[in-house]
Scaffold this motif. Structure first.
Motif, mmCIF file in Angstrom:
data_model
loop_
_atom_site.group_PDB
_atom_site.id
_atom_site.type_symbol
_atom_site.label_atom_id
_atom_site.label_comp_id
_atom_site.label_asym_id
_atom_site.label_seq_id
_atom_site.Cartn_x
_atom_site.Cartn_y
_atom_site.Cartn_z
ATOM 1 N N GLN A 35 -29.289 -38.806 6.745
ATOM 2 C CA GLN A 35 -28.437 -39.019 5.574
ATOM 3 C C GLN A 35 -27.759 -37.728 5.127
ATOM 4 O O GLN A 35 -26.548 -37.688 4.901
ATOM 5 C CB GLN A 35 -29.291 -39.581 4.427
ATOM 6 C CG GLN A 35 -28.499 -39.852 3.165
ATOM 7 C CD GLN A 35 -29.385 -40.378 2.040
ATOM 8 O OE1 GLN A 35 -30.381 -41.053 2.286
ATOM 9 N NE2 GLN A 35 -29.024 -40.053 0.805
ATOM 10 N N THR A 60 -26.699 -28.414 5.957
ATOM 11 C CA THR A 60 -27.835 -29.103 5.349
ATOM 12 C C THR A 60 -29.057 -28.199 5.326
ATOM 13 O O THR A 60 -29.445 -27.632 6.339
ATOM 14 C CB THR A 60 -28.165 -30.387 6.118
ATOM 15 O OG1 THR A 60 -27.080 -31.303 5.985
ATOM 16 C CG2 THR A 60 -29.432 -31.030 5.587
ATOM 17 N N HIS A 77 -14.832 -40.145 6.147
ATOM 18 C CA HIS A 77 -15.922 -39.236 5.817
ATOM 19 C C HIS A 77 -15.440 -37.836 5.496
ATOM 20 O O HIS A 77 -16.127 -37.080 4.815
ATOM 21 C CB HIS A 77 -16.940 -39.208 6.952
ATOM 22 C CG HIS A 77 -17.934 -40.310 6.836
ATOM 23 N ND1 HIS A 77 -19.147 -40.150 6.218
ATOM 24 C CD2 HIS A 77 -17.867 -41.598 7.209
ATOM 25 C CE1 HIS A 77 -19.792 -41.296 6.239
ATOM 26 N NE2 HIS A 77 -19.040 -42.193 6.837
ATOM 27 N N GLN A 93 -23.898 -36.478 5.354
ATOM 28 C CA GLN A 93 -23.255 -36.191 4.077
ATOM 29 C C GLN A 93 -22.664 -34.778 4.038
ATOM 30 O O GLN A 93 -21.582 -34.566 3.524
ATOM 31 C CB GLN A 93 -24.300 -36.319 2.967
ATOM 32 C CG GLN A 93 -23.809 -36.889 1.674
ATOM 33 C CD GLN A 93 -25.009 -37.322 0.827
ATOM 34 O OE1 GLN A 93 -25.604 -36.531 0.097
ATOM 35 N NE2 GLN A 93 -25.377 -38.585 0.958
ATOM 36 N N ARG A 94 -23.400 -33.821 4.596
ATOM 37 C CA ARG A 94 -23.003 -32.413 4.411
ATOM 38 C C ARG A 94 -22.774 -31.657 5.714
ATOM 39 O O ARG A 94 -22.347 -30.496 5.679
ATOM 40 C CB ARG A 94 -24.094 -31.668 3.637
ATOM 41 C CG ARG A 94 -24.498 -32.359 2.362
ATOM 42 C CD ARG A 94 -25.587 -31.608 1.641
ATOM 43 N NE ARG A 94 -26.128 -32.415 0.543
ATOM 44 C CZ ARG A 94 -27.196 -32.074 -0.170
ATOM 45 N NH1 ARG A 94 -27.832 -30.945 0.090
ATOM 46 N NH2 ARG A 94 -27.624 -32.857 -1.134
#
Lengths: 210, 210
Positions: free
Chosen positions: B28, B38, B181, B32-33
DNA sequence: AATAATTAACCGACCAGTCAGTTATTTATT
DNA sequence: AATAAATAACTGACTGGTCGGTTAATTATT
């Protein structure tokens, strides 16, 4: 240690030349390694200066990025806008001509990694994302949108959804450049971009023409 | 501060449940990053443990990434291969059906950011790039290649270049997911992926059919 | 009590950005 | 022309904060 010859100074003052040398070095490394992963020390070294000098000309890493983009892509976009505005070609011919010219440009420019760079970093750098959307993406879309509009009005094309069709036109080209920069180093086979472009245009035009 | 109630221990031993909780949390955040951006502290926090615990189950950040991917995408690909092998539909119908199902899957899965993630990080993480090419990209291409081959043999499609046509099929879909995204957070307008997919298939099939 | 799972403090490397000092160049003075 | 004073381009060491990975101590479980 090297005893520096007294006739050659360790460095020179070159106020005018520095900025573009720095932006070019920065763009090269940003494209090669990504924005976040590029160290300003490396940019400085490639530009033949030290990191401190970067900050004499650009207030931050973000600003350096923006300057590099502006310097590199805006001229091409302006040229495309000009061509579309002035040309007397049919929409079909104009579309073919412009896409092929675009690919030609992409293949030769050091900036062909820009899509991948921006896509990769946009999520973590909102400022840069907005900048790129406003100054590049929307303007390029408008160019293609105008061509399609013209083609529909001239009954060369069916009355297709313009927003969607723009995506149809640019997606294969852009994704391929992204692909080349993401996986290029790991694949031996070469890919004939020009031939693919002609193929793409054939299929596409066949798909949208009246 | 909260005096923890004495009946509830501060943590429990859950040797079996930890690994998948950790990989899900990792995936996740990676999506997301990005991978490099991350922090393992954040992964740990999201998984309800601390960073040290991560290293009890995965020897490194790289290994954690690979485990997360394996667990998430391989099943879908196997299913697609199965469908193509077993189905008795025409190539055209099969193509439509599979692409639309693919988009449906993409829209609902938390893994729809994977293309962008991999494209973004491949350049700096060769190990991950190779893994993804072998286990995902080439297998997906083969699925679509088989459909096209079948359609050409049945004279549903013209004898188009298969490699190119595969790219024609998947590029708009993939680029759109990448786009969502990358820039999704910065655009207010919503984009109807299903409608775009139907549009794309119409144009494409019109372009390649006999 | 023994053991295994988990925590939390810790280390070392890294890097954007800063700034006090150095040096090439220009300008003023003789 | 020679030289001194002033300017500003440039350097490089430093800082504060971050983060992957380690490990000694703690806590749950048997």
């Amino acid at each position: 240690m090297n005893a520096d010859s007294p006739t050659q100074p360790r460095w020179q003052r070159r106020k005018d030349a520095r900025p573009s040398e720095i932006t070019q070095a920065a763009l090269q490394l940003f494209i090669q390694r990504g924005f976040a992963a590029t160290k300003l020390d490396d940019v400085a070294k490639l530009a033949g200066v030290t990191k401190g000098t970067l900050y004499l000309y650009f207030p931050s890493k973000n600003d350096l990025f923006k300057a590099a983009i502006r310097e590199t892509v805006l001229p091409s976009i302006q040229m495309a806008e000009q061509v579309v505005a002035d040309s007397a070609l049919s929409a079909t011919e104009l579309l073919r001509c412009l896409v092929e010219e675009w690919v030609r440009l992409i293949e030769e420019s050091p900036a062909n990694g820009l899509s991948k760079l921006v896509v990769a970093e946009a999520g973590n750098f909102p400022e840069l994302a907005h900048f790129y959307l406003d100054e590049v993406v929307y303007r390029v879309r408008r160019v293609f949108g105008d061509i399609l509009q013209r083609g529909i009005e001239a009954s060369e094309f069916r009355p297709v959804n313009i927003e969607f069709t723009i995506k149809e036109i640019i997606s294969p080209i852009i994704l391929q450049t992204i692909w080349n920069h993401a996986f290029g180093p790991y694949r031996t086979e070469r890919f004939d971009m020009r031939e693919f472009t002609r193929f793409h245009l054939d299929i596409l035009i066949r798909g949208i023409q009246s």
